[in-house]
Structures are given as C-alpha cells and as structure tokens.
Scaffold this active site. Structure first.
Site, PDB file in Angstrom:
ATOM      1  N   ALA A 102       0.796  -1.234   0.000  1.00  0.00           N
ATOM      2  CA  ALA A 102       0.000   0.000   0.000  1.00  0.00           C
ATOM      3  C   ALA A 102       0.826   1.281   0.000  1.00  0.00           C
ATOM      4  O   ALA A 102       0.688   2.124  -0.894  1.00  0.00           O
ATOM      5  CB  ALA A 102      -0.949  -0.017   1.201  1.00  0.00           C
ATOM      6  N   SER A 138       0.597  -4.429  -3.998  1.00  0.00           N
ATOM      7  CA  SER A 138      -0.641  -3.660  -3.926  1.00  0.00           C
ATOM      8  C   SER A 138      -1.869  -4.528  -3.695  1.00  0.00           C
ATOM      9  O   SER A 138      -2.858  -4.434  -4.401  1.00  0.00           O
ATOM     10  CB  SER A 138      -0.815  -2.872  -5.239  1.00  0.00           C
ATOM     11  OG  SER A 138      -1.867  -1.969  -5.136  1.00  0.00           O
ATOM     12  N   CYS A 195      -6.482  -6.972   4.087  1.00  0.00           N
ATOM     13  CA  CYS A 195      -7.729  -6.983   4.855  1.00  0.00           C
ATOM     14  C   CYS A 195      -8.805  -7.835   4.199  1.00  0.00           C
ATOM     15  O   CYS A 195      -9.799  -8.184   4.824  1.00  0.00           O
ATOM     16  CB  CYS A 195      -8.278  -5.572   5.006  1.00  0.00           C
ATOM     17  SG  CYS A 195      -7.052  -4.415   5.579  1.00  0.00           S
TER      18      CYS A 195
END
Lengths: 448, 448
Positions: free
Chosen positions: B12, B40, B44
């Site tokens: 991220a 990337s 979650c």
C-alpha cells in the site's frame, strides 16, 4: 414565587423545551399550549404510515400527552390556542372550548411551527386533494387511499415530501405522476443527486414530469384530474408538497421581529428581540454554520436541539442552540440521498465564496466485497481558502456518510483537512479510501 | 539528470508513493523493489477469500504488476530484496535471483511493512498451523481447508484477524475455538464493544476461551490439538493472529532511527532522521491526532495516505502525511464494531487526561421504522476541557458512524461541539438524535 415558563406549540421544539426546563428545575411551572390534539409527533414518519410500514399513527408519537403530564409533570393543555402575546404585560391570551383566558409568563417560547404551503390552485378543496404536514392529514390520506383505492396519483412538488409520498403511494399499488416546476427534483440537494434520483424514480415506475407547472385540479366534488398548462391528466388522489411556511403571525402581531427569511429572528440562545421571549423550531431562524448568517431550514433535529437548549437556558444554564448546516437525508425508494451546507454554486457566490466542486462515484465497500453499491459524492469548497462549503451523497447504501461532511463543515475544515481524516476501513464497510475521502482527494487536486 | 526515487516494498504505502511520484513528475525515475511477487494487495480482504465470498486471490489485488509497469510507468521489480541501505552513499543493495546489485537513489522510501508475530509456541511448524499476513498464507489456508476438510479450528488471538477468521472458518462449516489471553476480545475497542461482540460470537457458535493462554500445538507432522495450561483441545487447523511487528531490521541496520513504539520514527512529512529517506505504512510511526505523540497503528488507510503524500513531497509539493486517530472497524459475523482515538481510560490517564466516559444504546433508525438495530456507542472525553478523546460503536448496522466521532477528534471538538453537530435525520436512517449525538448529550450532562 416560582417561575412560569409558557410554551406555545406542543411539537418537537416546544415539548423538548418543556421537558428539559421541568427536569432542570422541577419547582418551576411549565405550561404548554397546543391548539391541536397531537403533541410530540414525528411528522417525518407520516409517509411511512401511508406506505403501510408503520401500523398505527400513534406509533409516530414519541411521548404521549399523558406521559408529559404524569411522568414529566408538564402542564400540557391541548385544544388551547394562543391568540395573542402581550410583551409588555408578559401574558398570553389563550382560547379553549371553555372560553378565553390570560396566562402570565416569566419566559415564553414561541414554537408555532410551520404550515404546508397551499399554492393558488383551482380545486384545492376537492375531496382527494391533500397537503401532508400534520397527523390529521396523514390520517385522512391513509383513509382515503384505503377507502377509494385510487388508480393514479398526482404528486405536486419534487421535494422530499413529494418523493417520500411517491414511494408510499407506489407501494400501495397506485400509478404515481410526480410534477416538479423546476428542471430537477430535490433542488437543495443539487443536480448530481437529482439526476441519480430521477433515473431511479423512473426505474421504479414513477411518471416524472419535470419543468411542469400544475395549475389546478378538476373534478365533481372528488378529484378526477390534474390540470397542466396544456394537458389534463387523470388523477384519483393528489398530494401537494411544495414546501412549508413558518407560522409567524402570532409573533409578528406581538412585535417580535422577523428575520430576512421571514421566520422569527433569534440569537445564539434562541432569544428573540424580547429578552424573555424565545423562538425555536420550524417558525424560527437559526445560524448557518458555513455562512454565519441567519437561515430558515425547518428540520426536526434543529427543533429538538434548540428546544432542549432553551429549556436549559431559561433554568439558569445558558446554552447555545447550535448552528445548522442544513443537513438533510431522504429515502427515495431504494436510494438514500443527502446534502449538507451550501451545495448550490450560485448560492455560494451570493454568500461571498468562489466555489469549486467535484462529483465522484465510488463503491461503498471494497471492490471485491459482495453487495456494495455505488455512492455519488459531491463536495463544494472555496477556491482560495480551501474551506469546505457543502456536499451531497446519493446511493443504495451509505447515505449517512453525509455526516462526515457535516462534521467537516461544523469544524470549519478545509478540503485537505478532510482528505487526511482517519476514517474507518474494512472491506465489508468501505474501500480503503472512503468515498468521501476520494472526493476530497479529487477536489484537493483541483485546488492546487 | 533525472531524479531517482527508490521504494523498498511494493504494498500500500510503497505503490501509492510510486504511483503518485510518477504521476506528478513523469520524467523522474521511480523504482520499486519488492522481495515477493504480490504487490498492492488488500491484506484486509484475505479472510473473505478464505470464507469463500471472494472468488479469486487475484481479486484482492488493486493494481497488477503489469498495470504498474505499463500504465503507470513504474519500474517495479518483484523478487528483488533490498538487503542494505547506505545512507552516506545514497544507495541500496538489492538481491535477486540474478545476483546482487547496487542502486543509487535521490529519495528513498522504506515501506517494508510488518510481519505477523510468531509467539514462542511449541509446534508452530506443524502442518495446518498458520499465521495470516500475506497472500501466500491466505492461499495456503484456503487450500488446506479445502483439502483436509477440518472439523475443528483453533484461533489464537481475539483481535480483528482472529474474529474475521472465526467468521470465515465458521462459514466453511468448521467448529471454531477462539483463544484470547486477555479478559476480552478486541482489546483496543474497549469493554463495551467486547461484551456485545463476545455474546454474538457465542450465539454464532464460536467456542470462546477468554483469559486462556495457548502454549503450543501438538501433532504428528500435522496438527491434532492445541495445548492449554491444563488441557489439550482437539484442532485440525490453527490460525495464530496475535498481532504484527514492524519490519525495521533493514532501516535500523542502516542507522535510520526508530521511535519509542519500535517502528521507524518520522516527521509530519513521513521523513526519517535522514532528510532524503522516508518511511510509511506498517513499518512507520505516525502522529496521533489526540495525543500529538508518535503512535504505531498499522492500518491500510494510513499506509495509502502517507505513501501518496510522500509521492507528492518528493516531487516538490511538500504534503503532510496526516495524523491518525487509530480508527478501525471490523465485521464480526452480523455485527460491525468500530473504534477511534483513545478508548481505554487508563491510556487516557497515561496521556495526561482526566477521562470520563459514557456508553449508551440507541436505535439506528426511528423507533417506529422497521428493521432498525441497536447501536451501542461509547464516548470518552477529558473532564476539565470537555475535549473528546475517543469512542466506539457496535451494532448490526451503523458501525460506520464511528467516522462522525473520528471527525470530531480530528477537529479537536468538545463534547458540546459534537452534541450540536447538525447530522442527518430521516426515519429510515436515524432517530432524530443520531445515536452518536445521544451519547454526546449524555456525556455532556455528566461534565457539568
């Protein structure tokens, strides 16, 4: 001698003030005069009673007259209309079935509410033609629909009452025609919201007539049709929802000052030009959080909040009524639409800003997570300072995200402040960048 | 000569920085070294892949390596591990299958992430025992469950990973035992949330073992059971989710300063003690919006936001990375639970506040409107100043209302400021007083 707090009007603002004043000072006298029989009811729930998802009209009553009298010890007098206020002598004149009386006050709250506007239409008095602003009207509409089983309905006005009633009457199996004079429904929500809502209304079978003026209703005792400029369209029931006007006659006649909006002018404590007289709710102005100017946005939270604050103030704890952002949300069939602050760029310019805005669409959940929806977010900011002025959202879920924008306005945040807000993310609830943050990022990019 | 921006780590923070830097300055060289193959990706989302509501692991990838290379023109090198940083010479040493290379940089971003903590358990190496912090682990768990069809699972740790995995494995038909050493699950969310979540987990059939320490796993190659202090409980699969630790070895060895939390210390622009070296994401500290002190809260938005800001900063537009409130939200079967700021009173006292808190429960919709849920809201404030310190919410809907509280923290609002916020009300979306406002009213009452 105990203080006497007199309240004129027994809905949200009045009853909130009465309850709070009595709780803070149980020794004080609190008298509420309400000309009707309903008190403390949720007008916003009436469309859902007509729709049939709320069983009883009584369900919309938050606190009953008996509870106010017995549990909260408020001297509530229904069927009692205040017809005069004498600021000099500090008395009100009250008419009841039993006659006319005078009541002295130490503090007075004018909470006379608002009334649905009745446009100068032909045939407004026909059976089957309604406005919807009080419980008796909601009752009458529901009864009429049940009794006459109308096939088609004409709804005049594409504001939230019109849209909620379109949903309600559609759910009752009625073909709904919605007439709006302006180019778009939900004018205060802005075009970005309106376009999404209009497409959805049409998908839901609502016959939407934009830029269409209604001139009246025709029928023989009962409504048969709605008259347009060059057309007559069949209608078995009609609802006129073109806005409300504050009930200020009583206050105006007494010498209580009105503001530029036509509602009663108040200070930050809800006080009028007379230091012992307050005004709150749909009849009163409030201060707009973005412009700092008086505004008239008759909504339930504003009324409740101001009433409660005034109840505190008159019992010795001066409490500001709070500013308003004009935050509003409406359900339109499967959509939620919401707005806050200044959305209209023209209005922003009039208030002295140089507005710049963006509209984005983004998913309400992570892109890979099931059952998300698309949320369309508009943000408006001042170009020079970057200060946020307003915003709107619309989508099948997530419309309460308007509160994030309302909070930003309340705090006087810039676009960059909002962009850096640490909002909650997990795949079932939001993308990493909440749609509001995405809108702030994009708007921030245009400000550089 | 063009500037060279080198990024260590392709998730991220790293990819946000790389993308932003390249977009702002297309002439600059942007090189990302990622030791693995995945870039990337949405860590979650992994529990939902295991649960089966996300079809492909690839669905969790926001932008593919090819898109970074071809569409964003980022020189992304996977399978390339940075093993040394030389601050003096401004170079990094990179190991690939092809050998070892040196790469000079003008600006460097350390975005090395975090690693799941492996407690000193016996039997961590047994087949069927997993942590879940990267895509290969998620893949391995899914494959293991599909292949071995376990009857019972042991989940160690009642944080959000543990709870999300409890939901995921239950959905796969596995009997789940959840072990938590502390008296409650979701420790950072506070007791009010934990109690609601624990009751719900039990209703959903999760066998919850609070204040229960796991000492290890037993089995013959493959896990058979989990060992507690005085008991052995059968388990066919185990997930260890007891938190993460920042990957700071590379930075520390190079002389980049760590903060008190153990993560890399940074200033408001994400800069480390070396002016050309930045750190962001799960390996870095950020500034807490309430305390103003460095904190380590490894979450996705923080990483994305800081990465993006650093991409802007190094291309000539100094942009603060933003402060964090530690806002987090988690789905626990049918509940949403969320927190922001300082919820724990002990922590508030340690930060120099005199905390006072309330917990209320209120409906998410008007009381008469169908299908609402009860939302439990906790607010914490400083007694003297009334400044909000933190809050939590839990319920079957409305958990994103935590954002309202997060906004209040970001703005440094008092309880009274929040109480007077003009939030959106209509019966399908909220009571007149949003539950957050109700909590603020009640807390405000205790502050007087």
């Amino acid at each position: 001698m105990t203080d006497t707090f007199v309240v004129v009007g027994g809905d949200a603002a009045g009853m909130s003030a009465a309850s709070k004043a009595k709780r803070e000072n149980p020794d004080g006298d609190v008298i509420v005069f309400e000309k009707g029989e309903w008190v403390s009811y949720a007008a916003c729930g009436m469309p859902y009673y007509v729709k049939g998802v709320v069983d009883e009209l009584d369900d919309l009553v938050a606190v009953t007259p008996e509870e106010f009298r017995e549990e909260r010890d408020v001297d509530l007098r229904t069927g009692a209309e205040v017809v005069d206020i004498d600021l000099e002598r500090e008395t009100v004149t009250v008419e009841t079935d039993g006659g006319t009386d005078e009541q002295p006050y130490d503090d007075l709250l004018v909470a006379t509410g608002a009334t649905a506007i009745e446009p100068p239409f032909e045939g407004l008095g026909l059976e089957g033609v309604f406005t919807i602003h009080d419980m008796d009207e909601a009752d009458a509409i529901e009864s009429y629909v049940t009794e006459h089983d109308p096939e088609t309905a004409a709804i005049v006005g594409g504001g939230y009452v019109g849209i909620e009633m379109a949903e309600a009457l559609s759910a009752r199996g009625i073909d709904v025609h919605l007439y709006e004079m302006l180019p778009h429904v939900l004018q205060p929500f802005g075009e970005a919201v309106a376009e999404v809502v209009e497409e959805h209304l049409r998908e839901q079978g609502v016959d939407l007539h934009l830029e269409t003026a209604v001139s009246g209703f025709v029928g023989d005792e009962r409504i048969d049709a709605v008259e347009l400029e060059d057309e007559t369209v069949s209608a078995d029931v009609a609802i006129v929802g073109v806005g409300v006007t504050p009930n200020v006659g009583l206050a105006d006649a007494a010498g209580i000052e009105l503001g530029q909006t036509g509602a009663i002018a108040t200070d930050e404590y809800g006080r009028t030009n007379d230091e012992n007289v307050y005004a709150a709710g749909d009849c009163a102005e409030a201060t707009h959080v973005v412009t700092g100017e008086p505004a008239h946005v008759p909504l339930a939270l504003t009324a409740n909040r101001a009433g409660r604050a005034i109840g505190q103030t008159i019992t010795g704890d001066p409490t500001p009524v709070g500013e308003i952002a004009g935050t509003a949300i409406v359900k339109a069939f499967d959509l939620g639409a919401a707005r806050t602050g200044i959305v209209d760029e023209q209005r922003a310019r009039e208030a002295g800003f140089d507005p710049v805005s963006v509209t984005i669409s983004a998913p309400t959940r992570a892109h890979y997570y099931p059952d998300g929806a698309e949320l369309t977010v508009t943000l408006v900011a001042d170009r020079e300072s970057g200060t946020l002025l307003g915003g709107s959202v619309v989508g099948r879920e997530g419309a309460k995200r308007i509160d994030t924008i309302a909070m930003a306005l309340t705090a006087g945040m810039t676009v960059m402040d909002l962009q850096n807000a640490d909002l909650a993310y997990a795949p079932p609830f939001s993308p990493v960048w909440d749609p509001v943050l995405t809108a702030a990022k994009v708007l921030g990019g245009t400000l550089k």
